[in-house]
Design a protein around this motif. Structure first.
Motif, PDB file in Angstrom:
ATOM      1  N   GLU A  58       0.819  -1.209   0.000  1.00 37.41           N
ATOM      2  CA  GLU A  58       0.000   0.000   0.000  1.00 37.41           C
ATOM      3  C   GLU A  58       0.854   1.261   0.000  1.00 37.41           C
ATOM      4  O   GLU A  58       0.455   2.274  -0.582  1.00 37.41           O
ATOM      5  CB  GLU A  58      -0.968   0.005   1.187  1.00 37.41           C
ATOM      6  N   GLU A  59       1.999   1.230   0.658  1.00 35.27           N
ATOM      7  CA  GLU A  59       2.877   2.411   0.699  1.00 35.27           C
ATOM      8  C   GLU A  59       3.347   2.789  -0.703  1.00 35.27           C
ATOM      9  O   GLU A  59       3.392   3.960  -1.057  1.00 35.27           O
ATOM     10  CB  GLU A  59       4.087   2.142   1.594  1.00 35.27           C
ATOM     11  N   ALA A  60       3.736   1.801  -1.493  1.00 34.93           N
ATOM     12  CA  ALA A  60       4.225   2.052  -2.848  1.00 34.93           C
ATOM     13  C   ALA A  60       3.081   2.165  -3.857  1.00 34.93           C
ATOM     14  O   ALA A  60       3.284   2.638  -4.972  1.00 34.93           O
ATOM     15  CB  ALA A  60       5.181   0.940  -3.277  1.00 34.93           C
ATOM     16  N   GLY A 107      -3.845  -2.165 -12.254  1.00 38.22           N
ATOM     17  CA  GLY A 107      -3.960  -0.718 -12.386  1.00 38.22           C
ATOM     18  C   GLY A 107      -2.666  -0.106 -12.893  1.00 38.22           C
ATOM     19  O   GLY A 107      -2.129  -0.524 -13.907  1.00 38.22           O
ATOM     20  N   ASP A 108      -2.142   0.872 -12.156  1.00 41.52           N
ATOM     21  CA  ASP A 108      -0.900   1.538 -12.557  1.00 41.52           C
ATOM     22  C   ASP A 108       0.309   0.998 -11.798  1.00 41.52           C
ATOM     23  O   ASP A 108       1.354   1.646 -11.733  1.00 41.52           O
ATOM     24  CB  ASP A 108      -1.020   3.050 -12.385  1.00 41.52           C
ATOM     25  N   SER A 109       0.210  -0.194 -11.243  1.00 36.81           N
ATOM     26  CA  SER A 109       1.268  -0.774 -10.409  1.00 36.81           C
ATOM     27  C   SER A 109       2.594  -0.929 -11.135  1.00 36.81           C
ATOM     28  O   SER A 109       3.662  -0.860 -10.504  1.00 36.81           O
ATOM     29  CB  SER A 109       0.828  -2.126  -9.855  1.00 36.81           C
ATOM     30  N   ALA A 158       8.537  -1.350  -4.736  1.00 34.52           N
ATOM     31  CA  ALA A 158       7.609  -2.056  -3.856  1.00 34.52           C
ATOM     32  C   ALA A 158       8.189  -3.321  -3.243  1.00 34.52           C
ATOM     33  O   ALA A 158       9.105  -3.933  -3.793  1.00 34.52           O
ATOM     34  CB  ALA A 158       6.350  -2.418  -4.639  1.00 34.52           C
ATOM     35  N   ASP A 159       7.613  -3.685  -2.110  1.00 39.29           N
ATOM     36  CA  ASP A 159       7.906  -4.951  -1.437  1.00 39.29           C
ATOM     37  C   ASP A 159       6.556  -5.595  -1.099  1.00 39.29           C
ATOM     38  O   ASP A 159       6.113  -5.563   0.053  1.00 39.29           O
ATOM     39  CB  ASP A 159       8.731  -4.696  -0.177  1.00 39.29           C
ATOM     40  N   GLU A 183      -6.258  -0.547  -0.090  1.00 40.39           N
ATOM     41  CA  GLU A 183      -6.776   0.686  -0.682  1.00 40.39           C
ATOM     42  C   GLU A 183      -5.718   1.766  -0.549  1.00 40.39           C
ATOM     43  O   GLU A 183      -4.939   1.750   0.387  1.00 40.39           O
ATOM     44  CB  GLU A 183      -8.094   1.112  -0.015  1.00 40.39           C
ATOM     45  N   TRP A 184      -5.698   2.665  -1.543  1.00 44.43           N
ATOM     46  CA  TRP A 184      -4.769   3.792  -1.484  1.00 44.43           C
ATOM     47  C   TRP A 184      -5.144   4.857  -2.499  1.00 44.43           C
ATOM     48  O   TRP A 184      -5.822   4.600  -3.474  1.00 44.43           O
ATOM     49  CB  TRP A 184      -3.315   3.354  -1.694  1.00 44.43           C
ATOM     50  N   LYS A 185      -4.646   6.059  -2.224  1.00 43.92           N
ATOM     51  CA  LYS A 185      -4.785   7.182  -3.150  1.00 43.92           C
ATOM     52  C   LYS A 185      -3.825   6.944  -4.295  1.00 43.92           C
ATOM     53  O   LYS A 185      -2.700   6.495  -4.088  1.00 43.92           O
ATOM     54  CB  LYS A 185      -4.447   8.496  -2.451  1.00 43.92           C
ATOM     55  N   CYS A 186      -4.283   7.213  -5.490  1.00 38.75           N
ATOM     56  CA  CYS A 186      -3.396   7.048  -6.640  1.00 38.75           C
ATOM     57  C   CYS A 186      -3.734   8.079  -7.712  1.00 38.75           C
ATOM     58  O   CYS A 186      -4.835   8.611  -7.741  1.00 38.75           O
ATOM     59  CB  CYS A 186      -3.467   5.633  -7.202  1.00 38.75           C
TER      60      CYS A 186
END
Length: 146
Positions: free
Chosen positions: A54-56, A73-75, A82-83, A131-134
């Motif tokens: 979620e942090e990344a 998505g945009d991962s 990321a980890d 969940e996260w802001k992106c």
């Protein structure tokens, strides 16, 4: 669709229940989801192992049928930073049905917030697992990569 609350958890009889749980969660979060998409592998399977950071802002789903890994998505833009950690259901199952919901910026079709909801086919537990802001860009392109 039949959602049942047992203690602090929701249980559902079908994948439509994932959308209902995302909807309620997103409304409480202040960024209501407006667009939804079920994850389906290129092989046709709908069960995956879920990994996220979620942090990344990175999520990956690995198909339990064929093993294909899909960045969601945009991962792909943030995967190097990321980890990701694996998710599993409270019952221990790692195979999950995954649906995503997104909130959009006002007067726009650009993604503002991502919600990843899952349902366990073993015990029927339904929840928002991440969940996260992106800054996901246009919703159509973003959701095509779910």
């Amino acid at each position: 669709m039949t959602l049942t609350r047992k203690g602090k958890h929701w249980y559902g009889s079908g994948d439509d229940d994932i959308r209902a749980v995302i909807q309620g969660f997103s409304e409480r979060n202040g960024y209501p989801a407006t667009d939804y998409r079920a994850a389906v592998c290129v092989c046709g399977s709908t069960l995956f192992r879920l990994f996220d950071d979620e942090e990344a802002g990175v999520a990956r789903r690995d198909c339990v049928a064929c093993g294909t890994a899909h960045l969601m998505g945009d991962s792909a833009e943030y995967a190097d930073e990321a980890d990701p950690e694996a998710h599993e259901c409270l019952c221990g199952s790692e195979a999950l049905a995954i649906h995503c919901g997104v909130a959009l910026y006002a007067d726009s079709r650009d993604v503002r917030w991502l919600y990843i909801g899952c349902r366990c086919p073993q015990c029927q537990l339904v929840g928002v697992y991440a969940e996260w802001k992106c800054e996901g860009g246009p919703v159509e392109a973003f959701m095509a990569r779910v």
